[in-house]
Scaffold this motif. Sequence first.
Motif, PDB file in Angstrom:
ATOM      1  N   LYS A 127       0.878  -1.146  -0.041  1.00 36.40           N
ATOM      2  CA  LYS A 127      -0.094  -0.116  -0.146  1.00 36.40           C
ATOM      3  C   LYS A 127       0.948   1.156   0.032  1.00 36.40           C
ATOM      4  CE  LYS A 127      -4.038  -2.315   0.217  1.00 36.40           C
ATOM      5  NZ  LYS A 127      -4.820  -2.330  -0.835  1.00 36.40           N
TER       6      LYS A 127
ATOM      7  N   THR B  70      -5.792  10.819  10.512  1.00 35.12           N
ATOM      8  CA  THR B  70      -6.907   9.654  10.234  1.00 35.12           C
ATOM      9  C   THR B  70      -6.529   9.059   9.168  1.00 35.12           C
ATOM     10  OG1 THR B  70      -8.309  11.362  11.420  1.00 35.12           O
ATOM     11  CG2 THR B  70      -9.276  10.078   9.556  1.00 35.12           C
ATOM     12  N   GLU B  71      -5.878   9.964   8.149  1.00 29.93           N
ATOM     13  CA  GLU B  71      -5.570   9.097   6.651  1.00 29.93           C
ATOM     14  C   GLU B  71      -4.687   7.814   6.895  1.00 29.93           C
ATOM     15  OE1 GLU B  71      -5.294  11.703   2.967  1.00 29.93           O
ATOM     16  OE2 GLU B  71      -4.703  12.931   4.560  1.00 29.93           O
TER      17      GLU B  71
ATOM     18  N   ASP C 280      -6.373   5.053   9.055  1.00 31.77           N
ATOM     19  CA  ASP C 280      -7.717   4.400   8.359  1.00 31.77           C
ATOM     20  C   ASP C 280      -6.978   3.287   7.458  1.00 31.77           C
ATOM     21  OD1 ASP C 280      -9.544   5.799   9.719  1.00 31.77           O
ATOM     22  OD2 ASP C 280     -10.190   7.128   7.705  1.00 31.77           O
ATOM     23  N   MET C 281      -5.626   3.671   7.040  1.00 35.19           N
ATOM     24  CA  MET C 281      -4.846   2.749   6.015  1.00 35.19           C
ATOM     25  C   MET C 281      -4.469   1.604   6.885  1.00 35.19           C
ATOM     26  SD  MET C 281      -2.080   3.397   2.985  1.00 35.19           S
ATOM     27  CE  MET C 281      -3.300   4.029   1.792  1.00 35.19           C
ATOM     28  N   TRP C 282      -3.957   2.010   7.941  1.00 33.43           N
ATOM     29  CA  TRP C 282      -3.739   0.847   9.082  1.00 33.43           C
ATOM     30  C   TRP C 282      -4.547  -0.020   9.438  1.00 33.43           C
ATOM     31  CZ3 TRP C 282      -0.305   3.921  13.036  1.00 33.43           C
ATOM     32  CH2 TRP C 282       1.180   4.423  12.389  1.00 33.43           C
ATOM     33  N   LYS C 283      -5.845   0.481   9.670  1.00 31.10           N
ATOM     34  CA  LYS C 283      -6.857  -0.177  10.029  1.00 31.10           C
ATOM     35  C   LYS C 283      -7.416  -1.144   9.019  1.00 31.10           C
ATOM     36  CE  LYS C 283      -8.625   3.220  13.340  1.00 31.10           C
ATOM     37  NZ  LYS C 283      -9.826   4.005  13.517  1.00 31.10           N
ATOM     38  N   GLU C 284      -7.450  -0.684   7.570  1.00 25.54           N
ATOM     39  CA  GLU C 284      -7.757  -1.619   6.606  1.00 25.54           C
ATOM     40  C   GLU C 284      -6.847  -2.607   6.200  1.00 25.54           C
ATOM     41  OE1 GLU C 284     -10.599  -2.416   3.796  1.00 25.54           O
ATOM     42  OE2 GLU C 284     -10.544  -0.628   5.165  1.00 25.54           O
ATOM     43  N   MET C 285      -5.495  -2.533   6.339  1.00 32.69           N
ATOM     44  CA  MET C 285      -4.492  -3.326   6.178  1.00 32.69           C
ATOM     45  C   MET C 285      -4.613  -4.439   7.241  1.00 32.69           C
ATOM     46  SD  MET C 285      -1.202  -1.381   4.822  1.00 32.69           S
ATOM     47  CE  MET C 285      -0.243  -2.836   4.492  1.00 32.69           C
TER      48      MET C 285
ATOM     49  N   LYS D 225      -6.989  -5.994   8.639  1.00 35.45           N
ATOM     50  CA  LYS D 225      -8.118  -6.682   8.225  1.00 35.45           C
ATOM     51  C   LYS D 225      -7.489  -8.002   7.368  1.00 35.45           C
ATOM     52  CE  LYS D 225     -11.691  -3.384   8.035  1.00 35.45           C
ATOM     53  NZ  LYS D 225     -12.713  -2.575   7.136  1.00 35.45           N
ATOM     54  N   GLU D 226      -6.498  -7.689   6.731  1.00 38.41           N
ATOM     55  CA  GLU D 226      -5.820  -8.675   5.815  1.00 38.41           C
ATOM     56  C   GLU D 226      -4.488  -9.157   6.289  1.00 38.41           C
ATOM     57  OE1 GLU D 226      -4.401  -8.855   1.382  1.00 38.41           O
ATOM     58  OE2 GLU D 226      -5.188  -7.145   1.886  1.00 38.41           O
TER      59      GLU D 226
END
Length: 290
Positions: free
Chosen positions: A25, A67-68, A71-76, A78-79
């Motif tokens: 990412k 926040t940006e 948010d990217m950490w949180k999304e990653m 998940k995987e």
Amino acid sequence: MKKTGIMTDSHSGILNEEAERLGIKVLPMPFYIGEKVYREGVDLSRDEFYDMLRKGVDVSTSQPSPTEVMDMWKEMLKEYEEIVYIPLSSALSGSCMAAMAMANEDEFAGKVFVVDNGRVATPMHRSVLDAVEMVEKGYSGAEIKKILEETREKMIIYIGLSTLEYLKKGGRISSMTALAANVLNIKPVMRFGTGKLDTYQKCRGMKKSCKVMIDAMKEELETNFREEYKAGKVYLMAASSSTDEVTEEWVEQIKESFPGMEVMCDKLSFGLSCHIGPDGLGIGCTCKPV
């Protein structure tokens, strides 16, 4: 769930197509043109950006919002079980230190490893590739962070500037110095070590500047990087904020000067070009971390 994910920011020069191929990412870094905010690789093409830069439009850099980043950490997460985040050097931006502070929060502690190894541009790109290779070999996020930071001193960049106008805009030099350089056709070569940018030599014209950079890199390989160079553990690299034609000529000049060595070349990120200006050229090297 996968074990370790890799994240970086757009100062690495990694574009979307390569990021998808590598499975990583890339956080688009924000910058301002006038009062309007843009994100690199999202809102503006490279041609549009340099066209505006050459026209003298007021361009400045900014940091991503917390926040940006989160948010990217949180999304990653998940995987992936954990993340290695390789941002721009803390010596050049506060975004790295901000990310380190956020990584200590309960939600991310032990899961997000922020690397501060003093990298920018192509050496930063190379660190991301090294991290991807280490993930494939089974290294953990903590191990990758440790290895990359332990080898942070093994990097050098020389940058030839076509103009001092953009350093003047950033408040790094005076208006009189920039004016005198333009009148005398002075093209300074800057030296960037780990976290420190200094003037290396003042040259008359870009042709002389290119020769000075190549000679400086030869000396680096014979002295500071001698052992790694002999062992075949040095990455040679180039960078450019100039046209495709000039960039290709620069890479060929480097290849002729260092026969047998591969040359990795990137276009400088928008954020770096804001300070360096258009038509800049660079050469650098870093070492294999493992």
